[in-house]
Design an enzyme around this catalytic site. Structure first.
Site, PDB file in Angstrom:
ATOM      1  N   TYR A   5     -14.873  33.359 -18.805  1.00 27.78           N
ATOM      2  CA  TYR A   5     -14.180  33.704 -20.055  1.00 27.78           C
ATOM      3  C   TYR A   5     -12.912  32.913 -20.375  1.00 27.78           C
ATOM      4  CZ  TYR A   5     -17.196  37.888 -20.427  1.00 27.78           C
ATOM      5  OH  TYR A   5     -18.251  38.747 -20.540  1.00 27.78           O
ATOM      6  N   CYS A  24     -10.476  28.228 -28.775  1.00 27.95           N
ATOM      7  CA  CYS A  24     -10.361  28.701 -30.160  1.00 27.95           C
ATOM      8  C   CYS A  24     -10.809  27.622 -31.150  1.00 27.95           C
ATOM      9  CB  CYS A  24      -8.922  29.077 -30.480  1.00 27.95           C
ATOM     10  SG  CYS A  24      -8.374  30.630 -29.748  1.00 27.95           S
ATOM     11  N   GLU A  32      -9.283  26.641 -33.796  1.00 31.72           N
ATOM     12  CA  GLU A  32      -8.185  25.750 -34.180  1.00 31.72           C
ATOM     13  C   GLU A  32      -8.046  24.608 -33.173  1.00 31.72           C
ATOM     14  OE1 GLU A  32      -8.229  29.024 -33.975  1.00 31.72           O
ATOM     15  OE2 GLU A  32      -6.725  29.987 -35.236  1.00 31.72           O
TER      16      GLU A  32
HETATM   17  N1  THU Z   1     -10.347  32.984 -31.789  1.00 33.04           N
HETATM   18  C1  THU Z   1     -10.183  31.800 -32.423  1.00 33.04           C
HETATM   19  O1  THU Z   1     -11.083  30.950 -32.426  1.00 33.04           O
HETATM   20  N2  THU Z   1      -9.018  31.579 -33.076  1.00 33.04           N
HETATM   21  C2  THU Z   1      -7.983  32.465 -33.144  1.00 33.04           C
HETATM   22  O2  THU Z   1      -6.924  32.133 -33.642  1.00 33.04           O
HETATM   23  C3  THU Z   1      -8.162  33.820 -32.615  1.00 33.04           C
HETATM   24  C4  THU Z   1      -9.339  34.017 -31.748  1.00 33.04           C
HETATM   25  C5  THU Z   1     -11.593  33.214 -31.053  1.00 33.04           C
HETATM   26  C6  THU Z   1     -11.438  33.180 -29.546  1.00 33.04           C
HETATM   27  C7  THU Z   1     -12.635  33.992 -29.116  1.00 33.04           C
HETATM   28  O3  THU Z   1     -13.755  33.132 -29.003  1.00 33.04           O
HETATM   29  C8  THU Z   1     -12.857  34.982 -30.232  1.00 33.04           C
HETATM   30  O4  THU Z   1     -12.122  34.473 -31.350  1.00 33.04           O
HETATM   31  C9  THU Z   1     -12.393  36.388 -29.921  1.00 33.04           C
HETATM   32  O5  THU Z   1     -11.088  36.398 -29.475  1.00 33.04           O
END
Ligand code: THU
Length: 137
Positions: free
Chosen positions: A50, A55, A57
């Site tokens: 995990y 993310c 971004e």
């Molecule tokens: N996530 C993002 O891609 N960007 C963010 O700014 C917040 C969270 C993703 C990470 C993970 O794969 C999923 O959202 C749940 O947290």
């Protein structure tokens, strides 16, 4: 603050469809318009281990840098389900990642999967930030 051009939202929504998020089920897409005018779009990429997940971004920023650009003009983040009413604001780590290539006035437009929810500046989301200037860059 003004809304982004529709092409940036469309790019974020399109890449969101490719999200690899079997563990959270939470699909995110991010699209950056850089100083060259190009769009760099990326999705979240989760991992069975995990903490190794990435993310959306971070993916988009990596693609921007790999394409040779260094400055974010504006960014769109699309996450969650349409109509959920919940905004997918960038996580703390991604605010700092954006900071590396953006200034306090850089717009960050946050959507759910359906409609424009709200626009912020980076300065609003990450006030009193630490950036390259702190190191003399
Ligand atoms: N996530 C993002 O891609 N960007 C963010 O700014 C917040 C969270 C993703 C990470 C993970 O794969 C999923 O959202 C749940 O947290």
């Amino acid at each position: 603050m003004t809304s982004p051009a529709p092409d940036l939202f469309a790019a974020a929504l399109a890449t969101r469809a490719h999200s690899h998020s079997p563990y959270s089920g939470f699909k995110v897409g991010a699209a950056i318009r850089s100083e060259s005018g190009r769009i760099h779009a990326g999705c979240n990429v989760e991992n069975a281990a995990y903490p190794q997940g990435q993310c959306a971004e971070a993916t988009a920023i990596g693609l921007m840098v790999a394409a040779g650009d260094r400055r974010i003009v504006e960014i769109v983040v699309v996450g969650g389900e349409a109509g959920s009413g919940l905004m997918c604001t960038p996580c703390g780590g991604c605010r700092q990642r954006i900071r590396e290539f953006a200034g306090p006035d850089t717009p960050i437009h946050v959507y759910d999967a359906g409609s424009h929810r709200r626009s912020f500046t980076l300065g609003e989301l990450l006030p009193f930030s630490f950036g390259p200037d702190n190191l003399g860059f």
